[in-house]
Design a protein around this motif. Structure first.
Motif, PDB file in Angstrom:
ATOM      1  N   SER A  66       0.834  -1.203   0.000  1.00  0.00           N
ATOM      2  CA  SER A  66       0.000   0.000   0.000  1.00  0.00           C
ATOM      3  C   SER A  66       0.868   1.253   0.000  1.00  0.00           C
ATOM      4  O   SER A  66       0.577   2.227  -0.699  1.00  0.00           O
ATOM      5  N   GLY A  67       1.936   1.223   0.802  1.00  0.00           N
ATOM      6  CA  GLY A  67       2.858   2.361   0.828  1.00  0.00           C
ATOM      7  C   GLY A  67       3.513   2.592  -0.518  1.00  0.00           C
ATOM      8  O   GLY A  67       3.704   3.738  -0.943  1.00  0.00           O
ATOM      9  N   ARG A  68       3.870   1.507  -1.191  1.00  0.00           N
ATOM     10  CA  ARG A  68       4.461   1.632  -2.522  1.00  0.00           C
ATOM     11  C   ARG A  68       3.475   2.275  -3.488  1.00  0.00           C
ATOM     12  O   ARG A  68       3.834   3.181  -4.250  1.00  0.00           O
ATOM     13  N   ASP A  69       2.223   1.844  -3.447  1.00  0.00           N
ATOM     14  CA  ASP A  69       1.213   2.363  -4.366  1.00  0.00           C
ATOM     15  C   ASP A  69       0.834   3.810  -4.059  1.00  0.00           C
ATOM     16  O   ASP A  69       0.401   4.550  -4.955  1.00  0.00           O
ATOM     17  N   LYS A  70       0.993   4.230  -2.789  1.00  0.00           N
ATOM     18  CA  LYS A  70       0.608   5.580  -2.388  1.00  0.00           C
ATOM     19  C   LYS A  70       1.791   6.546  -2.323  1.00  0.00           C
ATOM     20  O   LYS A  70       1.672   7.637  -1.775  1.00  0.00           O
ATOM     21  N   GLY A  71       2.923   6.135  -2.845  1.00  0.00           N
ATOM     22  CA  GLY A  71       4.075   7.029  -2.903  1.00  0.00           C
ATOM     23  C   GLY A  71       4.835   7.178  -1.609  1.00  0.00           C
ATOM     24  O   GLY A  71       5.576   8.151  -1.441  1.00  0.00           O
ATOM     25  N   ALA A  72       4.671   6.238  -0.707  1.00  0.00           N
ATOM     26  CA  ALA A  72       5.368   6.318   0.584  1.00  0.00           C
ATOM     27  C   ALA A  72       6.463   5.269   0.698  1.00  0.00           C
ATOM     28  O   ALA A  72       6.925   4.968   1.794  1.00  0.00           O
ATOM     29  N   ALA A  73       6.905   4.728  -0.441  1.00  0.00           N
ATOM     30  CA  ALA A  73       7.870   3.635  -0.419  1.00  0.00           C
ATOM     31  C   ALA A  73       9.178   4.039   0.254  1.00  0.00           C
ATOM     32  O   ALA A  73       9.688   3.329   1.129  1.00  0.00           O
ATOM     33  N   LEU A  74       9.749   5.167  -0.157  1.00  0.00           N
ATOM     34  CA  LEU A  74      11.037   5.585   0.387  1.00  0.00           C
ATOM     35  C   LEU A  74      10.935   5.919   1.876  1.00  0.00           C
ATOM     36  O   LEU A  74      11.856   5.640   2.651  1.00  0.00           O
ATOM     37  N   LEU A  75       9.811   6.517   2.267  1.00  0.00           N
ATOM     38  CA  LEU A  75       9.623   6.855   3.676  1.00  0.00           C
ATOM     39  C   LEU A  75       9.537   5.594   4.526  1.00  0.00           C
ATOM     40  O   LEU A  75      10.138   5.512   5.605  1.00  0.00           O
ATOM     41  N   LEU A  76       8.805   4.603   4.043  1.00  0.00           N
ATOM     42  CA  LEU A  76       8.714   3.331   4.763  1.00  0.00           C
ATOM     43  C   LEU A  76      10.048   2.609   4.775  1.00  0.00           C
ATOM     44  O   LEU A  76      10.422   1.995   5.777  1.00  0.00           O
ATOM     45  N   LEU A  77      10.765   2.705   3.672  1.00  0.00           N
ATOM     46  CA  LEU A  77      12.077   2.073   3.597  1.00  0.00           C
ATOM     47  C   LEU A  77      13.018   2.663   4.644  1.00  0.00           C
ATOM     48  O   LEU A  77      13.735   1.921   5.332  1.00  0.00           O
ATOM     49  N   PHE A  78      13.008   3.980   4.783  1.00  0.00           N
ATOM     50  CA  PHE A  78      13.854   4.618   5.788  1.00  0.00           C
ATOM     51  C   PHE A  78      13.395   4.268   7.198  1.00  0.00           C
ATOM     52  O   PHE A  78      14.216   3.990   8.083  1.00  0.00           O
ATOM     53  N   ALA A  79      12.084   4.248   7.415  1.00  0.00           N
ATOM     54  CA  ALA A  79      11.553   3.970   8.749  1.00  0.00           C
ATOM     55  C   ALA A  79      11.932   2.576   9.226  1.00  0.00           C
ATOM     56  O   ALA A  79      12.417   2.393  10.353  1.00  0.00           O
ATOM     57  N   PHE A  80      11.725   1.572   8.367  1.00  0.00           N
ATOM     58  CA  PHE A  80      11.937   0.189   8.784  1.00  0.00           C
ATOM     59  C   PHE A  80      13.386  -0.270   8.646  1.00  0.00           C
ATOM     60  O   PHE A  80      13.786  -1.231   9.313  1.00  0.00           O
ATOM     61  N   SER A  81      14.163   0.396   7.782  1.00  0.00           N
ATOM     62  CA  SER A  81      15.534  -0.048   7.549  1.00  0.00           C
ATOM     63  C   SER A  81      16.575   0.789   8.270  1.00  0.00           C
ATOM     64  O   SER A  81      17.741   0.387   8.342  1.00  0.00           O
ATOM     65  N   VAL A  82      16.187   1.955   8.788  1.00  0.00           N
ATOM     66  CA  VAL A  82      17.129   2.821   9.495  1.00  0.00           C
ATOM     67  C   VAL A  82      16.622   3.157  10.900  1.00  0.00           C
ATOM     68  O   VAL A  82      17.265   2.834  11.902  1.00  0.00           O
ATOM     69  N   PRO A  88      15.662  -0.154  13.250  1.00  0.00           N
ATOM     70  CA  PRO A  88      16.827  -0.862  13.779  1.00  0.00           C
ATOM     71  C   PRO A  88      17.616  -0.055  14.800  1.00  0.00           C
ATOM     72  O   PRO A  88      18.068  -0.612  15.815  1.00  0.00           O
ATOM     73  N   MET A  89      17.781   1.243  14.563  1.00  0.00           N
ATOM     74  CA  MET A  89      18.547   2.051  15.508  1.00  0.00           C
ATOM     75  C   MET A  89      17.824   2.164  16.849  1.00  0.00           C
ATOM     76  O   MET A  89      18.439   2.044  17.914  1.00  0.00           O
ATOM     77  N   ALA A  93      19.430  -3.699  10.150  1.00  0.00           N
ATOM     78  CA  ALA A  93      19.044  -2.871   9.004  1.00  0.00           C
ATOM     79  C   ALA A  93      19.046  -3.686   7.713  1.00  0.00           C
ATOM     80  O   ALA A  93      18.129  -3.571   6.887  1.00  0.00           O
ATOM     81  N   LEU A  94      20.063  -4.529   7.530  1.00  0.00           N
ATOM     82  CA  LEU A  94      20.132  -5.360   6.331  1.00  0.00           C
ATOM     83  C   LEU A  94      18.964  -6.344   6.274  1.00  0.00           C
ATOM     84  O   LEU A  94      18.378  -6.572   5.208  1.00  0.00           O
TER      85      LEU A  94
END
Length: 254
Positions: A147-163, A166-167, A239-240
């Motif tokens: 849903s995030g990918r389809d709504k243009g939030a892919a990069l934001l979700l990627l940063f949230a869950f991958s950076v 984990p921190m 993160a990986l």
């Protein structure tokens, strides 16, 4: 000699107070840090609801909170709240933030060893999931990411869950909790077990099967934290792991 002179008694050094929170201090501060993380996350949702002019009630928070962009911002805002709470706990002990959390960069051999171990654990669980006819990723996470990918939030979700995630989680579990509990009566094995259990509880949105997988990965992270004496190592491994899961689910998953 002065040591034999009653007028010049030898100085007795008073042992310095411990600079590490022990079992109960770590547990109570850990609870405080978790609450701070939660407040930071829910605060982002409440703020977005207020900016939209929605009434400040549970229904509005739930409505806004289910949106991919909001959820991503919520996870991101949990990071500064976590770091601030951890800094406060360490500051009270007058200890070094970097040394307390073992923020030392690992060697490439340690990073490679940790990554290989993580890959093997994930492959074992992937094989078990296929054998049992289960999805390798929780269904609600798959729906959220797509849903995030389809709504243009892919990069934001990627940063949230991958950076951010984990921190935040590693700073709490393998950073603060492991550091204190490993110097208590629990020692290293108990600290690895208990910090992994706490990290698993943070993921209670999953079912028991995925919680078991999270716990196993947590044990490996705890071991690598001890082996390399590096929190950066577990942050990178975490993160990986998340990055791979997000990318595969968003763009390559069927």
């Amino acid at each position: 000699m002065d040591s034999l002179n009653p007028d010049h008694l030898p100085l007795i050094e008073t042992p310095a107070s411990p600079r590490v929170w022990k079992f109960w201090g770590t547990a109570l501060w850990g609870l405080f840090i978790f609450v701070a993380m939660f407040v930071g996350q829910i605060g982002a949702v409440v703020l977005l609801a207020a900016l939209r002019g929605l009434p400040m009630d549970l229904a509005s928070v739930q409505l806004v909170g289910h949106e991919p962009q909001t959820l991503a911002l919520s996870v991101i805002m949990g990071l500064p709240a976590t770091l601030l709470a951890v800094w406060l706990a360490i500051r009270i002990k007058k200890a070094s933030f970097i040394d307390y959390l073992a923020l030392h960069w690992p060697s490439w051999k340690q990073l490679l060893f940790g990554a290989v171990g993580l890959i093997l654990i994930v492959l074992v669980w992937e094989t078990m999931s296929r054998a049992l006819g289960r999805e390798a990723t929780p269904g609600f996470m798959t729906d959220l990411l797509k849903s995030g990918r389809d709504k243009g939030a892919a990069l934001l979700l990627l940063f949230a869950f991958s950076v951010a995630a984990p921190m935040s989680e590693e700073t709490l579990a393998r950073g603060f909790l492991f550091r204190g509990w490993s110097t208590s009566f629990l020692r290293i094995p108990g600290a690895i077990l208990l910090s992994s259990l706490v990290w698993t509880i943070v993921h209670l949105q999953y079912d028991m099967y995925f919680l078991a997988e999270v716990f196993c990965i947590g044990l490996w992270f705890g071991y690598m934290r001890y082996r390399a004496n590096s929190l950066w190592l577990t942050i990178v491994l975490h993160a990986l792991n998340n990055l791979t899961a997000v990318v595969l689910t968003m763009w390559l998953g069927s």
